[in-house]
Write a protein that holds these residues in place. Sequence first.
Motif, PDB file in Angstrom:
ATOM      1  N   TYR A 159     -15.192  -4.348   8.351  1.00 19.16           N
ATOM      2  CA  TYR A 159     -14.752  -3.960   7.012  1.00 19.16           C
ATOM      3  C   TYR A 159     -15.991  -3.753   6.155  1.00 19.16           C
ATOM      4  CZ  TYR A 159     -12.016  -3.774   2.714  1.00 19.16           C
ATOM      5  OH  TYR A 159     -11.435  -3.354   1.539  1.00 19.16           O
ATOM      6  N   LYS A 210      -6.713  -1.594  -6.742  1.00 15.35           N
ATOM      7  CA  LYS A 210      -7.586  -2.738  -6.458  1.00 15.35           C
ATOM      8  C   LYS A 210      -7.293  -3.894  -7.413  1.00 15.35           C
ATOM      9  CE  LYS A 210     -11.543  -0.576  -4.158  1.00 15.35           C
ATOM     10  NZ  LYS A 210     -10.916   0.740  -3.940  1.00 15.35           N
ATOM     11  N   GLY A 218      -8.826   5.654   3.004  1.00 10.02           N
ATOM     12  CA  GLY A 218      -8.544   4.882   1.802  1.00 10.02           C
ATOM     13  C   GLY A 218      -7.882   5.739   0.747  1.00 10.02           C
ATOM     14  N   TYR A 220      -8.059 -11.151  -1.185  1.00 14.56           N
ATOM     15  CA  TYR A 220      -8.768  -9.962  -1.648  1.00 14.56           C
ATOM     16  C   TYR A 220      -9.084 -10.042  -3.141  1.00 14.56           C
ATOM     17  CZ  TYR A 220      -9.786  -5.089  -2.782  1.00 14.56           C
ATOM     18  OH  TYR A 220     -10.381  -3.943  -3.221  1.00 14.56           O
ATOM     19  N   THR A 276       0.826  -1.202   0.000  1.00 15.32           N
ATOM     20  CA  THR A 276       0.000   0.000   0.000  1.00 15.32           C
ATOM     21  C   THR A 276       0.857   1.247   0.000  1.00 15.32           C
ATOM     22  OG1 THR A 276      -1.762  -1.143   1.187  1.00 15.32           O
ATOM     23  CG2 THR A 276      -1.792   1.249   1.242  1.00 15.32           C
ATOM     24  N   GLU A 321     -16.140  -5.543  -3.843  1.00 18.80           N
ATOM     25  CA  GLU A 321     -14.996  -6.082  -3.115  1.00 18.80           C
ATOM     26  C   GLU A 321     -15.375  -7.384  -2.415  1.00 18.80           C
ATOM     27  OE1 GLU A 321     -11.995  -2.922  -1.415  1.00 18.80           O
ATOM     28  OE2 GLU A 321     -14.026  -2.380  -0.793  1.00 18.80           O
ATOM     29  N   ASN A 365     -13.705   0.670   3.366  1.00 17.57           N
ATOM     30  CA  ASN A 365     -12.511   0.015   3.903  1.00 17.57           C
ATOM     31  C   ASN A 365     -12.678  -0.309   5.384  1.00 17.57           C
ATOM     32  OD1 ASN A 365     -11.129   0.072   1.418  1.00 17.57           O
ATOM     33  ND2 ASN A 365     -10.519   2.192   1.781  1.00 17.57           N
ATOM     34  N   ARG A 366     -11.587  -0.491   6.072  1.00 17.73           N
ATOM     35  CA  ARG A 366     -11.595  -0.866   7.477  1.00 17.73           C
ATOM     36  C   ARG A 366     -12.181   0.262   8.329  1.00 17.73           C
ATOM     37  NH1 ARG A 366      -8.614  -4.260  11.022  1.00 17.73           N
ATOM     38  NH2 ARG A 366      -9.618  -3.993  13.054  1.00 17.73           N
TER      39      ARG A 366
END
Length: 249
Positions: A203, A47, A218, A57, A4, A81, A208-209
């Motif tokens: 999530y 992604k 994000g 993922y 990331t 997702e 996102n989280r």
Amino acid sequence: MKHTSRYFFSAVFLCLGLMLQAQETKKDSVKPKKERYGLRIGADLFKLSRSVYDKDYKGLEFTGDYRLTRKYYLAAEIGNESKTTDEDQLNFTTKGTFLRFGFDYNMHENWLDLENMIYVGLRYGISTFSQELNSYKVYNPNPYFNESSTITVGEKYSGLSAQWLEAVAGMRTQVFKNTFVGFSIRLSTLVTNKKPSGFDNLYIPGFNRTYNGDFGFGFNYTVSYFLPLYKKQVKMEEKSAKSAKSGSQ
């Protein structure tokens, strides 16, 4: 997390370098052209690449924006997702789709016919999804030889949803004719969050989280293509103000 960070900083330096290079190239041009208006569509490369190197993922996101005025753009992102999260006490899988829509404001003063962007914006996000609790570990305050019990569940919670507000900041620069690369960072806060009974939405697709309950972070790294629809002549007062500002710098 290493992947990331690497993608994020690579995107920043790439966009800055390309934007500065393009700006210098166009400085000496004489006659400005009419400004183009149209639709730009693209995809989130982060992604897509994560779906390759992360076995837990799968994700896909399409982006789009439409130029309304010299500075304002309608913007939206849509995608889906599927992510399996393996934590110390829980293992669960989240699957769902999301839509974010809003606007961007371009703060960048382009030279002549350049169409680069340094922008801020707002989004409203909507997500519908399911959570599946795969397994959890039973807390043992007095473990024997550090043993812990893992219980496989496989319980699925469907019909979940969440909505949120999102502040956006990013850059976008043209690398080839009508082709742009860019990145954005996003800070989000939940407005609604339909949780399953006895579980939590740790999530959320598109959000996102979740951190500290209601906040999320994000970013995306995009490539997009511009479809020009028409051109508009810049008003004389806008040209004069722009030239005066450039000359004073």
